[in-house]
Design a protein around this motif. Sequence first.
Motif, PDB file in Angstrom:
ATOM      1  N   ASN A  22       0.815  -1.220   0.000  1.00  0.00           N
ATOM      2  CA  ASN A  22       0.000   0.000   0.000  1.00  0.00           C
ATOM      3  C   ASN A  22       0.850   1.271   0.000  1.00  0.00           C
ATOM      4  O   ASN A  22       0.327   2.362  -0.172  1.00  0.00           O
ATOM      5  CB  ASN A  22      -0.938   0.013   1.202  1.00  0.00           C
ATOM      6  CG  ASN A  22      -1.919  -1.137   1.145  1.00  0.00           C
ATOM      7  OD1 ASN A  22      -2.477  -1.431   0.101  1.00  0.00           O
ATOM      8  ND2 ASN A  22      -2.090  -1.819   2.257  1.00  0.00           N
ATOM      9  N   ILE A  23       2.147   1.124   0.234  1.00  0.00           N
ATOM     10  CA  ILE A  23       3.048   2.277   0.206  1.00  0.00           C
ATOM     11  C   ILE A  23       3.814   2.215  -1.101  1.00  0.00           C
ATOM     12  O   ILE A  23       4.587   1.291  -1.333  1.00  0.00           O
ATOM     13  CB  ILE A  23       3.986   2.278   1.424  1.00  0.00           C
ATOM     14  CG1 ILE A  23       3.151   2.362   2.710  1.00  0.00           C
ATOM     15  CG2 ILE A  23       4.976   3.436   1.331  1.00  0.00           C
ATOM     16  CD1 ILE A  23       3.942   2.283   3.975  1.00  0.00           C
ATOM     17  N   ALA A  24       3.588   3.208  -1.937  1.00  0.00           N
ATOM     18  CA  ALA A  24       4.034   3.126  -3.327  1.00  0.00           C
ATOM     19  C   ALA A  24       5.514   3.413  -3.521  1.00  0.00           C
ATOM     20  O   ALA A  24       6.106   2.941  -4.475  1.00  0.00           O
ATOM     21  CB  ALA A  24       3.209   4.082  -4.184  1.00  0.00           C
ATOM     22  N   GLU A  25       6.128   4.208  -2.631  1.00  0.00           N
ATOM     23  CA  GLU A  25       7.489   4.658  -2.897  1.00  0.00           C
ATOM     24  C   GLU A  25       8.458   4.115  -1.859  1.00  0.00           C
ATOM     25  O   GLU A  25       8.139   4.074  -0.674  1.00  0.00           O
ATOM     26  CB  GLU A  25       7.529   6.187  -2.896  1.00  0.00           C
ATOM     27  CG  GLU A  25       6.681   6.795  -3.993  1.00  0.00           C
ATOM     28  CD  GLU A  25       6.689   8.308  -3.953  1.00  0.00           C
ATOM     29  OE1 GLU A  25       7.344   8.898  -4.814  1.00  0.00           O
ATOM     30  OE2 GLU A  25       6.048   8.864  -3.050  1.00  0.00           O
ATOM     31  N   PRO A  26       9.663   3.726  -2.316  1.00  0.00           N
ATOM     32  CA  PRO A  26      10.655   3.236  -1.358  1.00  0.00           C
ATOM     33  C   PRO A  26      11.139   4.385  -0.482  1.00  0.00           C
ATOM     34  O   PRO A  26      11.369   5.489  -0.966  1.00  0.00           O
ATOM     35  CB  PRO A  26      11.776   2.710  -2.251  1.00  0.00           C
ATOM     36  CG  PRO A  26      11.646   3.469  -3.527  1.00  0.00           C
ATOM     37  CD  PRO A  26      10.176   3.753  -3.691  1.00  0.00           C
ATOM     38  N   SER A  27      11.269   4.119   0.810  1.00  0.00           N
ATOM     39  CA  SER A  27      11.691   5.181   1.713  1.00  0.00           C
ATOM     40  C   SER A  27      12.481   4.634   2.883  1.00  0.00           C
ATOM     41  O   SER A  27      12.480   3.432   3.157  1.00  0.00           O
ATOM     42  CB  SER A  27      10.481   5.975   2.223  1.00  0.00           C
ATOM     43  OG  SER A  27       9.647   5.157   3.009  1.00  0.00           O
ATOM     44  N   ILE A  28      13.169   5.568   3.539  1.00  0.00           N
ATOM     45  CA  ILE A  28      13.804   5.298   4.823  1.00  0.00           C
ATOM     46  C   ILE A  28      12.903   5.964   5.863  1.00  0.00           C
ATOM     47  O   ILE A  28      12.628   7.159   5.764  1.00  0.00           O
ATOM     48  CB  ILE A  28      15.218   5.905   4.898  1.00  0.00           C
ATOM     49  CG1 ILE A  28      16.099   5.364   3.773  1.00  0.00           C
ATOM     50  CG2 ILE A  28      15.840   5.625   6.266  1.00  0.00           C
ATOM     51  CD1 ILE A  28      17.425   6.110   3.632  1.00  0.00           C
ATOM     52  N   GLN A  29      12.417   5.175   6.816  1.00  0.00           N
ATOM     53  CA  GLN A  29      11.598   5.725   7.895  1.00  0.00           C
ATOM     54  C   GLN A  29      12.437   5.702   9.165  1.00  0.00           C
ATOM     55  O   GLN A  29      12.974   4.662   9.538  1.00  0.00           O
ATOM     56  CB  GLN A  29      10.317   4.911   8.070  1.00  0.00           C
ATOM     57  CG  GLN A  29       9.401   5.033   6.870  1.00  0.00           C
ATOM     58  CD  GLN A  29       8.094   4.280   7.051  1.00  0.00           C
ATOM     59  OE1 GLN A  29       7.944   3.454   7.942  1.00  0.00           O
ATOM     60  NE2 GLN A  29       7.141   4.577   6.186  1.00  0.00           N
ATOM     61  N   ILE A  30      12.534   6.855   9.810  1.00  0.00           N
ATOM     62  CA  ILE A  30      13.425   7.034  10.946  1.00  0.00           C
ATOM     63  C   ILE A  30      12.611   7.421  12.170  1.00  0.00           C
ATOM     64  O   ILE A  30      11.691   8.241  12.084  1.00  0.00           O
ATOM     65  CB  ILE A  30      14.454   8.138  10.628  1.00  0.00           C
ATOM     66  CG1 ILE A  30      15.340   7.663   9.476  1.00  0.00           C
ATOM     67  CG2 ILE A  30      15.271   8.516  11.862  1.00  0.00           C
ATOM     68  CD1 ILE A  30      16.036   8.777   8.755  1.00  0.00           C
ATOM     69  N   GLU A  31      12.957   6.815  13.297  1.00  0.00           N
ATOM     70  CA  GLU A  31      12.372   7.202  14.582  1.00  0.00           C
ATOM     71  C   GLU A  31      13.538   7.436  15.537  1.00  0.00           C
ATOM     72  O   GLU A  31      14.461   6.615  15.613  1.00  0.00           O
ATOM     73  CB  GLU A  31      11.459   6.099  15.113  1.00  0.00           C
ATOM     74  CG  GLU A  31      10.859   6.385  16.473  1.00  0.00           C
ATOM     75  CD  GLU A  31       9.622   7.264  16.458  1.00  0.00           C
ATOM     76  OE1 GLU A  31       9.255   7.778  17.521  1.00  0.00           O
ATOM     77  OE2 GLU A  31       9.016   7.453  15.386  1.00  0.00           O
ATOM     78  N   VAL A  32      13.509   8.574  16.246  1.00  0.00           N
ATOM     79  CA  VAL A  32      14.573   8.913  17.190  1.00  0.00           C
ATOM     80  C   VAL A  32      13.968   9.041  18.587  1.00  0.00           C
ATOM     81  O   VAL A  32      12.996   9.774  18.780  1.00  0.00           O
ATOM     82  CB  VAL A  32      15.280  10.227  16.791  1.00  0.00           C
ATOM     83  CG1 VAL A  32      16.386  10.545  17.784  1.00  0.00           C
ATOM     84  CG2 VAL A  32      15.842  10.129  15.377  1.00  0.00           C
ATOM     85  N   LEU A  33      14.565   8.310  19.543  1.00  0.00           N
ATOM     86  CA  LEU A  33      14.085   8.309  20.922  1.00  0.00           C
ATOM     87  C   LEU A  33      15.162   8.836  21.859  1.00  0.00           C
ATOM     88  O   LEU A  33      16.356   8.665  21.609  1.00  0.00           O
ATOM     89  CB  LEU A  33      13.730   6.876  21.352  1.00  0.00           C
ATOM     90  CG  LEU A  33      12.706   6.138  20.494  1.00  0.00           C
ATOM     91  CD1 LEU A  33      12.541   4.707  21.005  1.00  0.00           C
ATOM     92  CD2 LEU A  33      11.378   6.866  20.461  1.00  0.00           C
ATOM     93  N   ASP A  34      14.713   9.454  22.968  1.00  0.00           N
ATOM     94  CA  ASP A  34      15.664   9.875  23.989  1.00  0.00           C
ATOM     95  C   ASP A  34      15.947   8.700  24.932  1.00  0.00           C
ATOM     96  O   ASP A  34      15.456   7.588  24.726  1.00  0.00           O
ATOM     97  CB  ASP A  34      15.167  11.124  24.729  1.00  0.00           C
ATOM     98  CG  ASP A  34      13.930  10.874  25.582  1.00  0.00           C
ATOM     99  OD1 ASP A  34      13.571   9.701  25.855  1.00  0.00           O
ATOM    100  OD2 ASP A  34      13.310  11.873  26.005  1.00  0.00           O
TER     101      ASP A  34
END
Length: 117
Positions: A22-34
């Motif tokens: 369902n997600i058409a484009e390749p991507s880097i998904q980033i999450e930053v936590l303390d």
Amino acid sequence: TVLASSTIPFRLVEQKTVCDPNIAEPSIQIEVLDKDNEPMANVRVLVNWIGGQDIFYTGFFPEISVGYADFLMEPNVIYSVQIGEIGEIVNQITAPECKDNSGNDYWGIISLLFSEP
């Protein structure tokens, strides 16, 4: 103004491939936590590839998470990602190849989770 996050040596906690037709484009998904595992906004993200770079910040998608940022990848390009000014550099990131239930190929997502040590 120097952001407090610039002096934090962020570390990669998790890297995974996500295949979602369902997600058409390749991507880097980033999450930053303390260090308390709370999402961090306004953290610098540097993405490099041969011939270019992009700098952006977490926090522009609060509906997902204030610690979230993403980057659209071009297939067959190799990227590196660094969080903050002195964080760990993650190399050799490239769009993953996925298959849907019908066997059709599509590009997936690389999900990176970084944390303050």
